[in-house]
Motif scaffolding. Sequence first.
Motif, PDB file in Angstrom:
ATOM      1  N   THR A 122      29.266  66.085 115.775  1.00  0.00           N
ATOM      2  CA  THR A 122      29.354  64.829 116.531  1.00  0.00           C
ATOM      3  C   THR A 122      30.768  64.575 117.043  1.00  0.00           C
ATOM      4  O   THR A 122      31.033  63.558 117.678  1.00  0.00           O
ATOM      5  N   GLY A 123      31.678  65.502 116.718  1.00  0.00           N
ATOM      6  CA  GLY A 123      33.059  65.366 117.169  1.00  0.00           C
ATOM      7  C   GLY A 123      33.988  64.808 116.123  1.00  0.00           C
ATOM      8  O   GLY A 123      35.190  64.683 116.356  1.00  0.00           O
ATOM      9  N   LYS A 124      33.459  64.480 114.941  1.00  0.00           N
ATOM     10  CA  LYS A 124      34.297  63.933 113.870  1.00  0.00           C
ATOM     11  C   LYS A 124      35.054  65.067 113.199  1.00  0.00           C
ATOM     12  O   LYS A 124      34.473  66.084 112.816  1.00  0.00           O
ATOM     13  N   LYS A 125      36.355  64.900 113.051  1.00  0.00           N
ATOM     14  CA  LYS A 125      37.183  65.915 112.421  1.00  0.00           C
ATOM     15  C   LYS A 125      37.113  65.767 110.905  1.00  0.00           C
ATOM     16  O   LYS A 125      37.523  64.751 110.347  1.00  0.00           O
ATOM     17  N   THR A 126      36.555  66.782 110.246  1.00  0.00           N
ATOM     18  CA  THR A 126      36.425  66.732 108.785  1.00  0.00           C
ATOM     19  C   THR A 126      37.158  67.915 108.170  1.00  0.00           C
ATOM     20  O   THR A 126      37.207  68.993 108.754  1.00  0.00           O
ATOM     21  N   PRO A 127      37.748  67.709 106.978  1.00  0.00           N
ATOM     22  CA  PRO A 127      38.445  68.814 106.321  1.00  0.00           C
ATOM     23  C   PRO A 127      37.473  69.955 106.011  1.00  0.00           C
ATOM     24  O   PRO A 127      36.327  69.727 105.629  1.00  0.00           O
ATOM     25  N   LYS A 128      37.937  71.167 106.173  1.00  0.00           N
ATOM     26  CA  LYS A 128      37.089  72.329 105.948  1.00  0.00           C
ATOM     27  C   LYS A 128      36.891  72.565 104.455  1.00  0.00           C
ATOM     28  O   LYS A 128      37.828  72.553 103.671  1.00  0.00           O
ATOM     29  N   THR A 129      35.637  72.793 104.055  1.00  0.00           N
ATOM     30  CA  THR A 129      35.326  73.103 102.658  1.00  0.00           C
ATOM     31  C   THR A 129      35.632  74.563 102.387  1.00  0.00           C
ATOM     32  O   THR A 129      35.298  75.438 103.171  1.00  0.00           O
ATOM     33  N   THR A 130      36.306  74.833 101.271  1.00  0.00           N
ATOM     34  CA  THR A 130      36.635  76.209 100.909  1.00  0.00           C
ATOM     35  C   THR A 130      35.372  76.970 100.533  1.00  0.00           C
ATOM     36  O   THR A 130      34.540  76.479  99.765  1.00  0.00           O
ATOM     37  N   ASP A 131      35.230  78.164 101.049  1.00  0.00           N
ATOM     38  CA  ASP A 131      34.002  78.943 100.815  1.00  0.00           C
ATOM     39  C   ASP A 131      33.782  79.301  99.357  1.00  0.00           C
ATOM     40  O   ASP A 131      32.654  79.375  98.883  1.00  0.00           O
ATOM     41  N   ASP A 132      34.873  79.537  98.622  1.00  0.00           N
ATOM     42  CA  ASP A 132      34.720  79.987  97.235  1.00  0.00           C
ATOM     43  C   ASP A 132      34.938  78.861  96.235  1.00  0.00           C
ATOM     44  O   ASP A 132      35.238  79.102  95.073  1.00  0.00           O
ATOM     45  N   SER A 133      34.762  77.619  96.665  1.00  0.00           N
ATOM     46  CA  SER A 133      35.082  76.489  95.790  1.00  0.00           C
ATOM     47  C   SER A 133      34.367  76.493  94.440  1.00  0.00           C
ATOM     48  O   SER A 133      34.943  76.048  93.457  1.00  0.00           O
ATOM     49  N   PRO A 134      33.111  76.996  94.333  1.00  0.00           N
ATOM     50  CA  PRO A 134      32.502  77.019  92.990  1.00  0.00           C
ATOM     51  C   PRO A 134      33.172  78.028  92.061  1.00  0.00           C
ATOM     52  O   PRO A 134      32.906  78.054  90.874  1.00  0.00           O
ATOM     53  N   HIS A 135      34.067  78.865  92.599  1.00  0.00           N
ATOM     54  CA  HIS A 135      34.660  79.936  91.794  1.00  0.00           C
ATOM     55  C   HIS A 135      36.181  79.839  91.761  1.00  0.00           C
ATOM     56  O   HIS A 135      36.877  80.852  91.651  1.00  0.00           O
ATOM     57  N   TYR A 136      36.703  78.631  91.837  1.00  0.00           N
ATOM     58  CA  TYR A 136      38.148  78.444  91.775  1.00  0.00           C
ATOM     59  C   TYR A 136      38.683  78.971  90.453  1.00  0.00           C
ATOM     60  O   TYR A 136      38.057  78.832  89.398  1.00  0.00           O
ATOM     61  N   ARG A 137      39.860  79.572  90.504  1.00  0.00           N
ATOM     62  CA  ARG A 137      40.535  80.033  89.297  1.00  0.00           C
ATOM     63  C   ARG A 137      41.622  79.026  88.911  1.00  0.00           C
ATOM     64  O   ARG A 137      41.994  78.164  89.682  1.00  0.00           O
ATOM     65  N   ASN A 138      42.118  79.176  87.685  1.00  0.00           N
ATOM     66  CA  ASN A 138      43.207  78.321  87.188  1.00  0.00           C
ATOM     67  C   ASN A 138      42.862  76.831  87.254  1.00  0.00           C
ATOM     68  O   ASN A 138      43.693  75.995  87.606  1.00  0.00           O
ATOM     69  N   ILE A 157      35.154  63.232 103.568  1.00  0.00           N
ATOM     70  CA  ILE A 157      34.764  63.321 104.969  1.00  0.00           C
ATOM     71  C   ILE A 157      35.948  63.001 105.877  1.00  0.00           C
ATOM     72  O   ILE A 157      36.101  63.569 106.957  1.00  0.00           O
ATOM     73  N   GLU A 158      36.790  62.066 105.424  1.00  0.00           N
ATOM     74  CA  GLU A 158      37.923  61.656 106.242  1.00  0.00           C
ATOM     75  C   GLU A 158      39.093  61.280 105.350  1.00  0.00           C
ATOM     76  O   GLU A 158      38.913  60.764 104.241  1.00  0.00           O
ATOM     77  N   ASN A 159      40.303  61.562 105.823  1.00  0.00           N
ATOM     78  CA  ASN A 159      41.516  61.268 105.080  1.00  0.00           C
ATOM     79  C   ASN A 159      42.557  60.808 106.090  1.00  0.00           C
ATOM     80  O   ASN A 159      43.107  61.600 106.844  1.00  0.00           O
ATOM     81  N   VAL A 160      42.814  59.499 106.134  1.00  0.00           N
ATOM     82  CA  VAL A 160      43.738  58.967 107.140  1.00  0.00           C
ATOM     83  C   VAL A 160      44.963  58.358 106.482  1.00  0.00           C
ATOM     84  O   VAL A 160      44.898  57.838 105.372  1.00  0.00           O
ATOM     85  N   GLY A 161      46.085  58.441 107.183  1.00  0.00           N
ATOM     86  CA  GLY A 161      47.315  57.823 106.726  1.00  0.00           C
ATOM     87  C   GLY A 161      47.490  56.451 107.347  1.00  0.00           C
ATOM     88  O   GLY A 161      46.574  55.906 107.959  1.00  0.00           O
TER      89      GLY A 161
END
Length: 316
Positions: A122-138, A157-161
């Motif tokens: 829809t044109g809303k800028k959203t942060p990209k989800t990391t593909d391997d997020s279920p397997h984060y290390r550390n 969904i949105e992070n504004v300053g």
Amino acid sequence: MHFSSEYFYFLCTSDYFQSKIKTNASATTLPLLNKSKFELLQVPLPPMAEQQRIVSEIEHIFTFIDQLEKDKLSMERFIQQTKHKVLNLAIQGKLVSQNSSDEPASVLLEKIRKEKAALAKTGKKTPKTTDDSPHYRNVPFEVPQSWVWCKNKDIYIENVGGGTPSKSNRQYWNGPIKWASVKDLLEGELYLSDTIDTISEEGLTNSSSNLVKANNIIVCTRISLDRIVINNIDVAINQDLRGITLSSFFNRLFYVYYYKTLDIQGQGSTVKGITQKEFEEIFVPLPPVAEQQRIVSQIEKIFSTLDSIQSNLGLK
């Protein structure tokens, strides 16, 4: 008959004696009592043995009061430590039991990705989800099998300053728009319902401030890095805050309670702060939706009991 020095001290510090001084003092900006007037003040003089009994009783009462204050302080510390322990157990999946019928968080994460992808179309800028997020290390700690680890950028969904309208332009201030800064996010509060300052539409338009719609999250990224609230009102924010819109699949209160357990140090020699990128990389545990709600309900139940105890004991 003589005065006990201890009795005379308690007499002089009593409300009775102080009122006598004020009554007989000179009527100046700084009330004064000269030697002759002081010597004419009438004071109660019990027998020496009774003076000693009075002093002994006062000291006994003061000791009792001091002990009560120490006990109150100890109880206040205990309640705060208990709340902290409850939150730590909650965000590690140890406060409520897991339910095998709950949809796993890995499936939930996929729903969040689809939600963000649909918004992106829809044109809303959203942060990209990391593909391997279920397997984060550390990761900070182990979570139940039905949970997954994410990062902030995976779940919002949105992070504004924000920003501050020019103080030199009066037309930018005292308008209809609530405007929040760090001082509005009070320690221990979960919600933001009002602000000290307000700005105008012109102030919002002609500054880098952003309006955060109600029922989202406001977090401090400078100065008081532990402050976070859910805004009950539409509110513009300044440069020390960020407005976060979480995925509809993430319980806002669970996120707020989790965030309160973090020890964010920040960078800076005078004022500590974290960058947007650093904020995006903060780890967040993601339980199944139903379990998020069970955890929040249990936290609120326990906190309500502790707050009731605190109130009944006359603590802060």
